[in-house]
Design an enzyme around this catalytic site. Sequence first.
Site, PDB file in Angstrom:
ATOM      1  N   GLY A   1      10.293 -28.108  33.757  1.00 30.63           N
ATOM      2  CA  GLY A   1       9.619 -29.371  34.063  1.00 30.63           C
ATOM      3  C   GLY A   1       8.480 -29.798  33.150  1.00 30.63           C
TER       4      GLY A   1
ATOM      5  N   ARG B   1      23.014 -30.482  35.618  1.00 32.57           N
ATOM      6  CA  ARG B   1      24.235 -30.676  36.401  1.00 32.57           C
ATOM      7  C   ARG B   1      24.927 -31.941  35.898  1.00 32.57           C
ATOM      8  NH1 ARG B   1      27.188 -28.422  40.913  1.00 32.57           N
ATOM      9  NH2 ARG B   1      28.262 -30.186  41.850  1.00 32.57           N
TER      10      ARG B   1
ATOM     11  N   LEU C   1      27.001 -35.271  36.086  1.00 37.03           N
ATOM     12  CA  LEU C   1      27.147 -36.293  37.128  1.00 37.03           C
ATOM     13  C   LEU C   1      28.520 -36.949  37.009  1.00 37.03           C
ATOM     14  CD1 LEU C   1      23.578 -37.714  36.608  1.00 37.03           C
ATOM     15  CD2 LEU C   1      24.358 -36.495  38.663  1.00 37.03           C
TER      16      LEU C   1
ATOM     17  N   ASN D   1      17.954 -40.178  29.762  1.00 36.02           N
ATOM     18  CA  ASN D   1      17.924 -38.729  29.569  1.00 36.02           C
ATOM     19  C   ASN D   1      17.233 -38.429  28.248  1.00 36.02           C
ATOM     20  OD1 ASN D   1      18.725 -35.922  29.948  1.00 36.02           O
ATOM     21  ND2 ASN D   1      20.275 -36.260  28.360  1.00 36.02           N
TER      22      ASN D   1
ATOM     23  N   HIS E   1      17.281 -35.653  25.133  1.00 38.67           N
ATOM     24  CA  HIS E   1      18.121 -34.602  24.552  1.00 38.67           C
ATOM     25  C   HIS E   1      17.437 -34.084  23.289  1.00 38.67           C
ATOM     26  CE1 HIS E   1      21.767 -32.406  23.675  1.00 38.67           C
ATOM     27  NE2 HIS E   1      21.642 -32.799  22.424  1.00 38.67           N
TER      28      HIS E   1
ATOM     29  N   SER F   1      15.996 -37.303  21.219  1.00 42.85           N
ATOM     30  CA  SER F   1      16.486 -38.654  21.492  1.00 42.85           C
ATOM     31  C   SER F   1      16.348 -38.951  22.980  1.00 42.85           C
ATOM     32  CB  SER F   1      17.981 -38.770  21.145  1.00 42.85           C
ATOM     33  OG  SER F   1      18.254 -38.281  19.842  1.00 42.85           O
TER      34      SER F   1
ATOM     35  N   VAL G   1      28.923 -37.147  28.064  1.00 41.22           N
ATOM     36  CA  VAL G   1      27.637 -36.444  28.013  1.00 41.22           C
ATOM     37  C   VAL G   1      26.929 -36.631  26.673  1.00 41.22           C
ATOM     38  CG1 VAL G   1      26.542 -34.165  28.125  1.00 41.22           C
ATOM     39  CG2 VAL G   1      28.379 -34.746  29.704  1.00 41.22           C
ATOM     40  N   ASP G   2      25.643 -36.976  26.726  1.00 48.94           N
ATOM     41  CA  ASP G   2      24.784 -37.132  25.544  1.00 48.94           C
ATOM     42  C   ASP G   2      25.307 -38.194  24.566  1.00 48.94           C
ATOM     43  OD1 ASP G   2      23.162 -35.087  26.552  1.00 48.94           O
ATOM     44  OD2 ASP G   2      24.254 -33.540  25.463  1.00 48.94           O
TER      45      ASP G   2
ATOM     46  N   GLU H   1       9.214 -34.310  22.290  1.00 50.88           N
ATOM     47  CA  GLU H   1       9.807 -34.834  23.530  1.00 50.88           C
ATOM     48  C   GLU H   1       8.726 -35.352  24.464  1.00 50.88           C
ATOM     49  OE1 GLU H   1      12.701 -32.319  25.519  1.00 50.88           O
ATOM     50  OE2 GLU H   1      13.083 -31.235  23.673  1.00 50.88           O
TER      51      GLU H   1
END
Length: 202
Positions: free
Chosen positions: A11, A89, A91, A105, A107, A134, A142-143, A172
């Site tokens: 986190g 996880r 989706l 998101n 990455h 990114s 995904v991504d 990030e």
Amino acid sequence: KSVAVLISGRGTNLRALIDSTLAADHPARIALVLSNRADAEGLEIAKAAGIETAVIPSKGKERAEFDAILYTVLRAKGIDYICLAGFMRLLTTDFVQAWYGRMINIHPSLLPAFRGTDVHARVIESGTRFTGCSVHFVSPEVDAGPIILQAAIPVPQDATADSIAAAVLEQEHALYPQALRLLAAGRLSIEGQRVRIGQQTA
Ligand code: GRF
């Protein structure tokens, strides 16, 4: 605007997002932190910040079942935007489509290079001279969704997967809050695979 942050682990990006949304002029507040693992350390970060947390254990659940519960919880809370921050996880396409344009998101690579996991080791093996991170809209693949912001850093000669991970993580923590601010301010529009960043209106 209300934001839910979805996590599975430590986190640190969540913490950066929380800190940034404390600014008085921020267009969003984090209303919910949700984890698919009860032992995610990030849940403590949320609690310490006085943010509501929820755990939906994913173990043993079909994807569709998990996503249906997730959808209900987010709806009940009146969530406008979702930030995935180390949420491990996958989706379902249905869920992703329902939130398309409202779920982002982060990455740890310069997409579209190095999608997936174990990114930093693959970056080093590849011999690439630059890496980074990114923030992108989440799409069913995904991504692979439209890229909002990126930050690049050099890969030093003596870099290890750990040293690169740490250097990228620092980027990030600066990048993700910027992207959330743009999203919550309504400044992002998607045109195919491209994201247009509009002027600040207010
Ligand atoms: C980050 O490297 C992020 O890019 C990736 O998962 C990691 C999460 O780290 N998606 P943290 O839980 O935010 O510390």
